[in-house]
Design a protein around this motif. Structure first.
Motif, short mmCIF file in Angstrom:
data_model
loop_
_atom_site.label_atom_id
_atom_site.label_comp_id
_atom_site.label_asym_id
_atom_site.label_seq_id
_atom_site.Cartn_x
_atom_site.Cartn_y
_atom_site.Cartn_z
N GLN A 66 26.78 41.94 66.94
CA GLN A 66 26.54 40.55 67.34
C GLN A 66 25.07 40.20 67.10
O GLN A 66 24.18 41.04 67.29
CB GLN A 66 26.90 40.33 68.80
CG GLN A 66 28.38 40.48 69.10
CD GLN A 66 29.25 39.47 68.37
OE1 GLN A 66 28.76 38.48 67.84
NE2 GLN A 66 30.55 39.73 68.31
N SER A 113 27.20 47.38 68.37
CA SER A 113 27.57 45.96 68.25
C SER A 113 26.82 45.32 67.10
O SER A 113 25.64 45.59 66.88
CB SER A 113 27.24 45.21 69.55
OG SER A 113 27.43 43.82 69.39
N HIS A 115 22.20 41.41 69.52
CA HIS A 115 21.93 42.84 69.48
C HIS A 115 21.28 43.23 68.16
O HIS A 115 20.42 44.12 68.11
CB HIS A 115 23.21 43.62 69.71
CG HIS A 115 23.87 43.32 71.02
ND1 HIS A 115 23.38 43.80 72.22
CD2 HIS A 115 24.95 42.56 71.33
CE1 HIS A 115 24.16 43.37 73.22
NE2 HIS A 115 25.11 42.62 72.69
N ASP A 146 25.54 36.44 72.92
CA ASP A 146 25.64 37.52 71.94
C ASP A 146 25.68 36.98 70.52
O ASP A 146 25.09 37.56 69.60
CB ASP A 146 26.89 38.37 72.20
CG ASP A 146 26.70 39.34 73.35
OD1 ASP A 146 25.55 39.51 73.80
OD2 ASP A 146 27.71 39.92 73.81
#
Length: 362
Positions: A69, A67, A72, A196
């Motif tokens: 985002q 990911s 993360h 996120d």
């Protein structure tokens, strides 16, 4: 020629291929040896790239993220910096983050931490030892666009509109679900998406919007008008006669049907920016019938001066406001989004509304 030491998983294979393509475009980089290193401890990286720059040895220590985002990415950047601090080889390895897609916000986090990055959409910034590789692309991957559209679907949008009324307010999941008239599952999904993207944060009191400006910008970019049937009409009423008749319908309590001023007509009450010859409403079917009767509407194939969008979903009515007696309108956020998709004049009116009625963005 690049070498891969062992068979790699698909994600690492794609990352390695993208990185190889970038490095092969730099004539000064030679003798590249790319190795996949399976995870054993959290500090280990996924791909180690050993090569020479004008004869001098250098290493890239690459973490491959599923990911991109921001939440993360921030965690991975800490791992990369920790891994770099514990590595003893000379020269020190250059940390690189690789992900399917890195938004401008995620890329900014990499720059702040002095970590090079690459995504599979073609965005790249790798800097070391006199080498500077940077490229930006405007496109977003299909999965990212799909996730954004999903985040702004009707049920999720009900949650976002509630939170945008007062971004600093902290919400418990249960009370937010009740205020937005959606399930706990919908609120949880929205909560995770907001966290996120780091548009929201969590305090002891609950969830609140920490970046409402960024949220609204992305919503505007992904906005799709409310699903419904657009119908055009003509009325001989105008001026105060039209307003009085419309407000009489909109303020009626205890009667079937809902209708609200929308788009330019709502902006007229929220933050006036020049008048338009056409009046706009969102309504349900009974609300349309009441409007048609009170405003003496007749179907118009040409020369329409009243447009009614008969909504499929009623959630938008939950956000209605009443800036003047009987003048029920879509809320400032919904009005802003509708205007933003209404051509150049609409965008000008939207910018004015955002400045005048959405002061929490300042």
């Amino acid at each position: 020629m690049l070498k891969t030491s062992i068979a790699m998983k698909t994600r690492e294979e794609e990352a390695a291929a993208a990185l190889r393509t970038v490095l092969e475009q730099v004539p000064a980089i030679t003798a590249v040896d790319m190795r996949f290193e399976p995870f054993v401890h959290r500090d280990e990286v996924a791909i180690a790239v050993h090569f020479k720059v004008s004869g001098k040895p250098q290493t890239l220590a690459c973490e491959v993220n599923a990911s991109g985002q921001p939440r993360h990415v921030r965690n991975t950047l800490l791992q990369l910096r920790n891994a770099q601090a514990h590595r003893t080889q000379t020269p020190a390895a250059i940390p690189v983050l690789i992900a399917p897609y890195l938004s401008p916000e995620a890329q900014a986090l990499c720059r702040e931490q002095d970590v090079s990055f690459l995504d599979l959409e073609g965005n790249v910034r790798i800097v070391f030892d006199g080498i500077f590789i940077e490229r930006q692309v405007a496109s977003k991957p299909v999965t990212e666009r799909r996730e954004l559209r999903s985040m702004f679907k009707p049920k999720s949008a009900q949650v976002l509109r509630v939170m945008l009324r007062d971004p600093a307010r902290a919400w418990r999941v249960t009370e937010l679900a009740e205020a937005a008239d959606v399930s706990l599952g919908h609120v949880s999904n929205v909560r995770n998406s907001l966290l996120d993207r780091e548009w929201a944060s969590v305090s002891d009191a609950g969830l609140y919007l920490s970046e409402p400006d960024a949220l609204l910008d992305d919503w505007r970019g992904a906005y799709e008008p409310p699903a419904g049937k657009r119908q055009g009409f003509y009325t001989a009423l105008h001026g105060s006669a039209f307003e009085d008749a419309a407000r009489q319908v909109l303020r009626a309590e205890g009667e079937a049907g809902r209708a609200v001023f929308a788009s330019f007509s709502a902006a007229h009450w929220l933050a006036p920016y020049g008048r338009t010859g056409t009046q706009y409403f969102h309504a349900d079917e009974p609300g349309l019938q009441r409007l048609a009767s009170a405003l003496k509407l007749s179907p118009a194939l040409k020369g329409e001066n009243v447009v009614v969008n008969v909504l499929k979903e009623p959630g938008l009515f939950l956000d209605a406001v009443e800036p003047a007696p009987g003048a029920f309108c879509t809320g400032a956020v919904q009005t802003y989004l509708d205007l933003s998709s209404a051509g150049e004049r609409g965008r000008e009116s939207a910018d004015h509304l955002r400045q005048e009625a959405l002061q929490w963005l300042k």
